[in-house]
Scaffold this motif. Structure first.
Motif, mmCIF file in Angstrom:
data_model
loop_
_atom_site.group_PDB
_atom_site.id
_atom_site.type_symbol
_atom_site.label_atom_id
_atom_site.label_comp_id
_atom_site.label_asym_id
_atom_site.label_seq_id
_atom_site.Cartn_x
_atom_site.Cartn_y
_atom_site.Cartn_z
ATOM 1 N N THR A 1 52.254 -40.632 28.716
ATOM 2 C CA THR A 1 53.671 -40.583 29.535
ATOM 3 C C THR A 1 54.920 -40.930 28.827
ATOM 4 O O THR A 1 55.949 -40.244 28.569
ATOM 5 C CB THR A 1 53.429 -41.358 30.854
ATOM 6 N N LEU A 2 54.734 -42.252 28.409
ATOM 7 C CA LEU A 2 55.763 -42.507 27.484
ATOM 8 C C LEU A 2 56.120 -41.818 26.173
ATOM 9 O O LEU A 2 57.421 -41.617 25.819
ATOM 10 C CB LEU A 2 55.607 -44.051 27.081
ATOM 11 N N MET B 1 47.464 -39.015 39.189
ATOM 12 C CA MET B 1 48.460 -37.780 39.810
ATOM 13 C C MET B 1 49.844 -38.412 39.842
ATOM 14 O O MET B 1 50.868 -37.612 39.641
ATOM 15 C CB MET B 1 47.887 -37.117 40.952
ATOM 16 N N ASP B 2 49.967 -39.720 39.806
ATOM 17 C CA ASP B 2 51.449 -40.357 39.716
ATOM 18 C C ASP B 2 51.832 -40.051 38.601
ATOM 19 O O ASP B 2 53.284 -40.188 38.203
ATOM 20 C CB ASP B 2 51.283 -41.804 40.025
ATOM 21 N N LEU B 3 50.895 -40.232 37.387
ATOM 22 C CA LEU B 3 51.412 -40.363 35.891
ATOM 23 C C LEU B 3 51.676 -38.804 35.547
ATOM 24 O O LEU B 3 52.873 -38.407 34.950
ATOM 25 C CB LEU B 3 50.493 -40.709 35.116
ATOM 26 N N PHE B 4 50.871 -37.961 36.094
ATOM 27 C CA PHE B 4 50.997 -36.594 35.482
ATOM 28 C C PHE B 4 50.632 -35.515 36.766
ATOM 29 O O PHE B 4 49.517 -35.040 36.992
ATOM 30 C CB PHE B 4 49.993 -36.170 34.325
ATOM 31 N N PRO B 5 51.535 -35.401 37.417
ATOM 32 C CA PRO B 5 51.481 -34.649 38.695
ATOM 33 C C PRO B 5 51.186 -33.177 38.709
ATOM 34 O O PRO B 5 50.621 -32.624 39.510
ATOM 35 C CB PRO B 5 52.766 -34.998 39.774
ATOM 36 N N GLY C 1 60.164 -43.287 38.864
ATOM 37 C CA GLY C 1 59.325 -44.034 39.439
ATOM 38 C C GLY C 1 57.712 -43.803 38.463
ATOM 39 O O GLY C 1 57.404 -45.049 37.984
ATOM 40 N N ARG C 2 57.604 -42.798 38.306
ATOM 41 C CA ARG C 2 56.580 -42.528 37.298
ATOM 42 C C ARG C 2 56.763 -43.255 36.056
ATOM 43 O O ARG C 2 55.666 -43.732 35.620
ATOM 44 C CB ARG C 2 56.286 -41.184 37.099
ATOM 45 N N LEU C 3 57.811 -43.113 35.382
ATOM 46 C CA LEU C 3 58.002 -43.448 33.952
ATOM 47 C C LEU C 3 58.014 -45.205 34.077
ATOM 48 O O LEU C 3 57.691 -45.680 33.128
ATOM 49 C CB LEU C 3 59.217 -42.972 33.579
ATOM 50 N N LEU C 4 58.640 -45.725 35.055
ATOM 51 C CA LEU C 4 58.756 -47.120 35.338
ATOM 52 C C LEU C 4 57.422 -47.444 35.306
ATOM 53 O O LEU C 4 56.990 -48.689 34.573
ATOM 54 C CB LEU C 4 59.279 -47.528 36.407
ATOM 55 N N ALA C 5 56.464 -46.943 36.145
ATOM 56 C CA ALA C 5 55.074 -47.403 36.230
ATOM 57 C C ALA C 5 54.149 -47.328 35.161
ATOM 58 O O ALA C 5 53.475 -48.190 34.517
ATOM 59 C CB ALA C 5 54.405 -46.519 37.279
ATOM 60 N N ALA C 6 54.630 -46.147 34.162
ATOM 61 C CA ALA C 6 53.909 -45.945 32.865
ATOM 62 C C ALA C 6 54.478 -47.036 31.923
ATOM 63 O O ALA C 6 53.428 -47.456 30.995
ATOM 64 C CB ALA C 6 54.350 -44.710 32.153
#
Length: 558
Positions: A56-57, A84-88, A186-191
């Motif tokens: 993701t990063l 799926m949060d990282l790669f929906p 939000g997905r990028l922050l989580a990653a």
């Protein structure tokens, strides 16, 4: 195939806690899809999630994720829910035994499962490949192109988020902007393992996550030059506006080993102009960013070094050399120096303005904010060309643009062509004899208090966008008493240093200072930082070129 090329291929990720099954799945996937896809194998949900966060990063793409249902610690459904949060957009497949088909059917609703496969899947030509072929075709049709730009995640009304975006834009670094409270942000922050207190977060094209980066760290990570390659140069140019860029182009093209030092971004105030229409050779106008980019590329083509995020804090004479000292304590030396530090916009002194800077109150054109102004009311303070150019530019996006001018008219400070343009744009209103006396808001600008000087009355207006262009202060405080400056801080040069036939105090040469030479021999000044200069791009570029010719004369006659 190199690692960089391999990482550009979309990935198929498979996770199974049984090593033999995991290897078998990966083997069958590589046999059919290995030439066009990366096959990523993991033996636990956590291991697979770590790999997905890293991808993701980096901005990699994941086309399909296959997960075994029965895994200790985290079953396949729990894993796919987090994946799926990282790669929906990735297609999701669950590998199950016959006894687990009810769980697989339930997963269709829980994780929007695309398919489930019963183990064993032999022969793959009949049971595995047709399923994946269809899923890959569906994924490809969604146009999931890889993201290679720098990505910035932040809050809408965060001053530092604005500064980071402005820094990248002014340095011609492509980036994408994501709000932290939106799904992709939000997905990028989580990653990145970050939260709302860590903003802004900058993710470089190689996948490195920078939390609250400084300008210097940001510059180094996105590929800007920050360190000199030598200790001694023929010419150091301090400041990267039109005068500094002009000096760098002519100095390098005429054989001088030249380094240009800029503390933020090349272009100066001119680089922030939305459109310059009275510069020679551009009848249709040119944006400050375009002009700056061409000049910077021209300077580097001739061999000049261009350093960013280097703050010069000192200058000294070291025998025949001139020493330039940086804020980090390092220094470089040169035969000659050209001061092209330009000017900065004066700060609005109205109560509340300082606290709301970067959160609705902006200095300069703030072109990065133009999209956010669409359909809204914009206020601009100032009556010179920079304010007029900004008004014309924002009029393309905003519902209304109000130009707040302290003086009685625009004629004394703005070019005629701009006054005519403003008069022909119905969404622009010019309010003369008007000042901002207060700015109000909590997390961002919400209201302005305006004073109509002629009537002596105040009014409060709703406002979320204020752009300030109120005169210029020279960036020369760091020079102290090394060179002669006037009361306003502008550098005095050339014939103006000779008063009643007397050369400046401390002048040791048996000649008068050259035209753009300061009171310290070998140090020249060009552009807006010079006392009584003409505040125009063309004159600044001309002075930069002229200063180089005088540097040659100085070097020849030392």
């Amino acid at each position: 195939m190199t690692e960089s090329l391999a990482s550009m291929r979309p990935a198929i990720v498979t996770v199974d806690d049984d090593p033999s099954v995991s290897r078998a799945v990966a083997r069958d996937l590589r046999r059919r899809y290995g030439s066009d896809h990366r096959i990523v194998r993991a033996e636990s949900g956590e291991q697979a999630l770590d790999a997905l966060r890293e991808m993701t990063l980096r901005g990699d793409q994941v086309a399909v994720i296959l997960a075994d249902y029965r895994m200790p610690g985290m079953d396949g459904i729990e894993f796919l829910e987090q994946a799926m949060d990282l790669f929906p957009a990735a297609r999701r497949v669950l590998l199950t035994a016959y006894a687990d088909t009810d769980a697989a059917i339930n997963a269709i609703n829980v994780v929007d499962l695309d398919h489930y496969l019963l183990k064993p899947w032999d022969p793959p030509e009949e049971k595995l490949y047709p399923v994946l072929d269809a899923l890959l075709e569906a994924w490809l049709s969604s146009d999931r192109r890889p993201i290679t730009e720098t990505r910035v995640v932040g809050h809408r009304w965060s001053a530092r988020s604005y500064e980071v975006r402005d820094f990248l834009a002014r340095n011609q670094v492509p980036y994408r902007w994501y709000l932290a409270d939106e799904p992709e942000g939000g997905r990028l922050l989580a990653a990145a393992g970050a939260n709302d207190l860590d903003l802004p977060v900058v993710i470089t094209p190689d996948g490195t996550a920078l939390v609250l980066p400084s300008d210097a760290e940001l510059a180094e990570r996105v590929g800007l030059s920050t360190a000199p390659t030598a200790d001694f140069y023929d010419l150091v140019v301090i400041g990267g506006g039109p005068a500094g860029l002009g000096a760098a182009v002519y100095g390098a093209s005429e054989g001088l080993r030249t380094v240009l030092v800029e503390r933020t971004a090349t272009g100066g105030q001119a680089g922030q102009s939305s459109r310059i229409e009275n510069y020679l050779g551009f009848p249709d106008g040119v944006s400050g960013a375009q002009l700056t980019d061409r000049a910077r590329r021209q300077a580097t083509k001739f061999g000049a070094e261009v350093l960013t995020t280097r703050d010069v804090v000192g200058l000294a004479a070291s025998g025949s050399a001139r020493t330039v000292r940086f804020a980090d304590g390092t220094e470089i030396n040169a035969h000659a120096v050209i001061l092209a530090t330009g000017v900065s916009y004066r700060q609005l002194t109205a109560p509340g303005a300082e606290e709301l800077t970067g959160r609705g109150v902006f200095y300069g054109s703030g072109l990065t904010e133009a999209a956010g102004c669409a359909g809204q009311d914009v206020f601009i303070v100032g009556g010179a060309n920079s304010a007029g150019q900004a008004a014309v530019y924002f009029a393309r996006h905003a519902r209304s643009v109000t130009l707040l001018v302290r003086g009685p008219s625009l004629q004394t400070s703005m070019s005629y062509y701009l006054i005519q343009q403003i008069a022909d744009i119905p969404v622009i209103t010019v309010r003369t004899c008007t000042e901002v006396v207060a700015a109000h808001g909590t997390d961002h600008l919400e209201r302005l208090e305006l004073c109509a000087r002629a009537a002596g009355t105040n009014e409060t207006v709703d406002a979320s966008w204020l752009f300030v262009f109120i005169g210029a202060a020279p960036r020369t405080d760091w020079l102290d008493d090394l060179v002669v400056r006037d009361r306003a801080g502008f550098v005095v040069a050339g014939p103006d240093l000779v008063v009643d036939g007397k050369r400046p105090c401390g002048w040791t040469l048996d000649r008068d200072p050259y035209h753009l030479e300061t009171s310290l021999p070998g140090v020249f000044v060009a552009g807006d930082a010079r006392a009584d200069s003409v505040k125009r791009v063309a004159s600044a570029v001309g002075e930069g070129a002229m200063a180089v010719s005088l540097v040659h004369r100085y070097l020849e006659k030392r």
